[in-house]
Design a protein around this motif. Structure first.
Motif, PDB file in Angstrom:
ATOM      1  N   LEU A   1       0.823  -1.211   0.000  1.00  0.00           N
ATOM      2  CA  LEU A   1       0.000   0.000   0.000  1.00  0.00           C
ATOM      3  C   LEU A   1       0.859   1.264   0.000  1.00  0.00           C
ATOM      4  O   LEU A   1       0.477   2.280  -0.583  1.00  0.00           O
ATOM      5  N   GLU A   2       2.020   1.207   0.645  1.00  0.00           N
ATOM      6  CA  GLU A   2       2.926   2.356   0.638  1.00  0.00           C
ATOM      7  C   GLU A   2       3.385   2.660  -0.787  1.00  0.00           C
ATOM      8  O   GLU A   2       3.442   3.818  -1.202  1.00  0.00           O
ATOM      9  N   ASN A   3       3.702   1.598  -1.535  1.00  0.00           N
ATOM     10  CA  ASN A   3       4.116   1.799  -2.934  1.00  0.00           C
ATOM     11  C   ASN A   3       2.983   2.378  -3.768  1.00  0.00           C
ATOM     12  O   ASN A   3       3.182   3.293  -4.572  1.00  0.00           O
ATOM     13  N   LEU A   4       1.781   1.836  -3.559  1.00  0.00           N
ATOM     14  CA  LEU A   4       0.623   2.300  -4.338  1.00  0.00           C
ATOM     15  C   LEU A   4       0.252   3.739  -3.993  1.00  0.00           C
ATOM     16  O   LEU A   4      -0.329   4.453  -4.814  1.00  0.00           O
ATOM     17  N   SER A   5       0.574   4.171  -2.781  1.00  0.00           N
ATOM     18  CA  SER A   5       0.226   5.528  -2.338  1.00  0.00           C
ATOM     19  C   SER A   5       1.100   6.596  -2.978  1.00  0.00           C
ATOM     20  O   SER A   5       0.834   7.795  -2.793  1.00  0.00           O
ATOM     21  N   THR A   6       2.124   6.187  -3.713  1.00  0.00           N
ATOM     22  CA  THR A   6       3.034   7.175  -4.306  1.00  0.00           C
ATOM     23  C   THR A   6       2.937   7.234  -5.828  1.00  0.00           C
ATOM     24  O   THR A   6       3.655   8.002  -6.453  1.00  0.00           O
ATOM     25  N   VAL A   7       2.075   6.422  -6.426  1.00  0.00           N
ATOM     26  CA  VAL A   7       1.990   6.425  -7.895  1.00  0.00           C
ATOM     27  C   VAL A   7       1.326   7.710  -8.386  1.00  0.00           C
ATOM     28  O   VAL A   7       0.682   8.430  -7.620  1.00  0.00           O
ATOM     29  N   GLU A   8       1.481   7.979  -9.674  1.00  0.00           N
ATOM     30  CA  GLU A   8       0.967   9.241 -10.216  1.00  0.00           C
ATOM     31  C   GLU A   8      -0.545   9.233 -10.400  1.00  0.00           C
ATOM     32  O   GLU A   8      -1.195  10.265 -10.251  1.00  0.00           O
TER      33      GLU A   8
END
Length: 612
Positions: free
Chosen positions: A101-108
């Motif tokens: 979820l941390e990775n997904l929270s930074t996508v454009e």
């Protein structure tokens, strides 16, 4: 661990189940986007098959390390992460879901981030106190200090859960969260300040009252003066929430002046947001203060030079009048409503027409007749069909206060124009309102005459003629709705009324040269047959259906074949055996395959009726 070939850990119900799960696992790494999507949407199935331990050690790390660049796949993963909470082994292990979820929270892609934040909040609520302190709050802090604005935007949505779940004894940790959120409210990037403004109310709702009165209000004041109108308009949403959190006196002192300022903001989008939120704030401060403090702002919004603002304001007219009372409504709001009834924008008039009837119960009979009736009549004659439809659809409010007799003379011409409108959806809408109007106004309304009506119309009444004319409309949906309309009218006025005023004309239409019209009449008579009772059905309807069974057009005959099956449910078994079965047996040998098919289907319905 995720490079190895995964095998399900649980005992499958069958070899097929084992194979299906193995295929799903394989497809998570497939190059085909659709196959990956299908597999992602079955993540809970995969997790169940792997078991909690292997879900934590293999599946979740795989999702965290996934370098999928398809936004659709990322969105699907974000949507599914919340569903994995029960699959990882309880509250003490749920923190493992935060890594992907941390990775997904930074996508454009904004939609992916929003779903990831929603899932992260759901995970946070499922975590125990230790997990919050050790994993969730550090995640929020990392995102809040991210170099790229997308991480900081996502962090804003997680603060409320982090603060609410943080132990009150962890004073330093709580203070750290407050400080970080304050920094986000002052971030140099407008998108971050927007996200902070959007979540300020939620954060305030979990903070201590004293902190709300001081720090939160200071942040709110700063956001309301932001140079970006996109930030200010989101700050408007906080007004109502902060109004509920603050004591009433402080709300009037702190929030109301800001709302007044927003109502005169240079950006129409901000004023539009105020128009939408104003009633909610008025509820939180009470009707007396709303009348004195915010009613002038509402008047101002009703006269705004932007149509979108007037539309949003007009939509709350009824609610506002109820809140401030009959006297203030008649003195301050009704004059503005009169102006809106003649507004240059048809959409403003339509918005007003959809709510104006709701003013009648508040203003009472005398004021409704004096003040509102002229407005109703003006809107009933509006050139825009949606305006007239909106008035007609809400007549029940007026009926409760003054009755609809005063409107009936104007209603018929309006309904006639709508019934003959070139747009079929307008005709369809008015058909659906006819039974409601008839039930409120009685049969006299249906047989009302209009000036200049021809002899036939004078005999039967314009509206009654229209109800029958719709059966011959060129649009199928209108003809179908007209058949249902006649059934509903019969339910209101009874079988004898239908026998006298509907059936003779319907039987005449059965002779139409157009087979489509004949099939519509058959459907109408079938519906009536289920409403008028067995006696009228046997005497007037069934003989006509039998004649139609010999029609030269197969479409009419198979419509009749279907009709017999429906009619069978409305009569006694003896009638089914004596009248309906013989006709269906004959139709089973028809030259047309469809007629034979529907005849056989209806015979099955007859069997059910006989056995039942």
């Amino acid at each position: 661990a995720h490079e190895r070939c995964w095998q399900p850990d649980m005992e499958p119900d069958s070899a097929d189940d084992l194979f299906s799960v193995a295929v799903l696992i394989d497809e998570l790494k497939n190059e085909n986007v659709q196959l990956r999507l299908n597999s992602i949407r079955r993540l809970t199935t995969i997790a169940t098959a792997l078991g909690a331990e292997r879900t934590r050690s293999e599946l979740v790390p795989f999702l965290a390390d996934s370098n999928d660049d398809e936004d659709e796949c990322l969105l699907a993963i974000a949507e599914e992460m919340g569903n994995l909470i029960p699959k990882v082994g309880g509250a003490e292990h749920v923190h493992c879901l935060l890594a992907p979820l941390e990775n997904l929270s930074t996508v454009e892609e904004t939609v992916v981030r929003e779903k990831a934040v929603d899932a992260a909040c759901k995970v946070g609520r499922a975590m125990n106190e230790d997990g919050i302190h050790e994993h969730y709050i550090p995640l929020v802090q990392r995102l809040a200090s991210g170099d790229w604005f997308t991480a900081r935007v996502s962090a804003c949505g997680m603060f409320a859960v982090a603060y609410e779940k943080c132990s009150p004894s962890k004073t330093e940790l709580r203070r750290s969260l407050q400080t970080t959120f304050s920094e986000l409210c002052r971030d140099e990037t407008p998108m971050v300040r927007r996200a902070a403004a959007q979540n300020l109310g939620k954060f305030a709702a979990v903070c201590e009252p004293e902190y709300v009165k001081t720090e939160i209000m200071a942040l709110f004041q700063a956001l309301t003066t932001d140079e970006q109108d996109s930030v200010r308009l989101l700050a408007v949403e906080d007004c109502a929430m902060l109004g509920r959190l603050l004591p009433r006196e402080e709300c009037v002192y702190e929030v109301v002046p800001i709302v007044k300022k927003f109502a005169a903001d240079k950006s129409w989008r901000v004023r539009y947001m105020v128009a939408q939120q104003l009633y909610e704030l008025c509820e939180s401060i009470g009707k007396d203060l709303a009348r004195t403090e915010l009613l002038p702002s509402y008047e101002q919004l009703l006269m705004d030079n932007e149509a979108e603002v007037r539309i949003a304001s007009a939509g709350n007219v009824s609610s506002f009048c109820t809140l401030v009372g009959a006297e203030a409504a008649a003195e301050r709001i009704v004059p503005r409503v009169k102006e809106l009834a003649g507004d240059t924008s048809q959409h403003v008039r339509a918005a007003l027409a959809s709510v104006i009837m709701g003013l009648a119960p508040t203003l009472g009979k005398a004021q409704t007749i004096d003040q509102l009736l002229p407005i109703f009549l003006t809107l009933l004659k509006d050139e825009f069909p949606e305006v007239r439809l909106n008035i007609i659809s809400k007549l029940d409010h007026v009926n409760q206060v003054i009755g609809v007799d005063l409107l009936s003379q104007e209603l018929l011409p309006a309904i006639k124009d709508l019934a003959e409108d070139i747009h079929w959806r307008v005709r369809l809408a008015i058909i659906e309102y006819i039974p409601l109007l008839a039930s409120q106004m009685g049969t006299a309304f249906l047989f009302q005459k209009t000036e200049g009506a021809g002899a036939g119309a004078a005999k039967e009444g314009q509206l009654n003629q229209l109800c029958l004319a719709w059966l011959s409309d060129r649009v199928y949906s209108i003809r179908e709705a007209a058949a249902v309309n006649l059934q509903k009218l019969t339910e209101v006025f009874g079988a004898e009324w239908a026998r006298t005023h509907i059936l003779p004309h319907a039987l005449e239409l059965m002779k139409s040269p157009h087979y489509l019209y004949r099939t519509t009449v058959i459907k109408a008579m079938t519906l009536l047959g289920k409403t008028v009772g067995q006696e009228v059905l046997l005497r007037d309807i069934l003989p006509a259906l039998k004649v139609a069974a010999k029609d030269k057009v197969p479409n009419v005959r198979f419509t009749i074949a279907k009709s017999f099956g429906e009619v069978a449910s409305a009569v006694d078994s003896s009638v089914v055996d004596a009248e309906i079965r013989p006709m269906l047996y004959e139709m089973e040998h028809d030259s047309d395959a469809d007629v034979r098919f529907y005849a056989a289907q209806s015979l099955q319905m007859c069997d059910i009726k006989t056995r039942g």
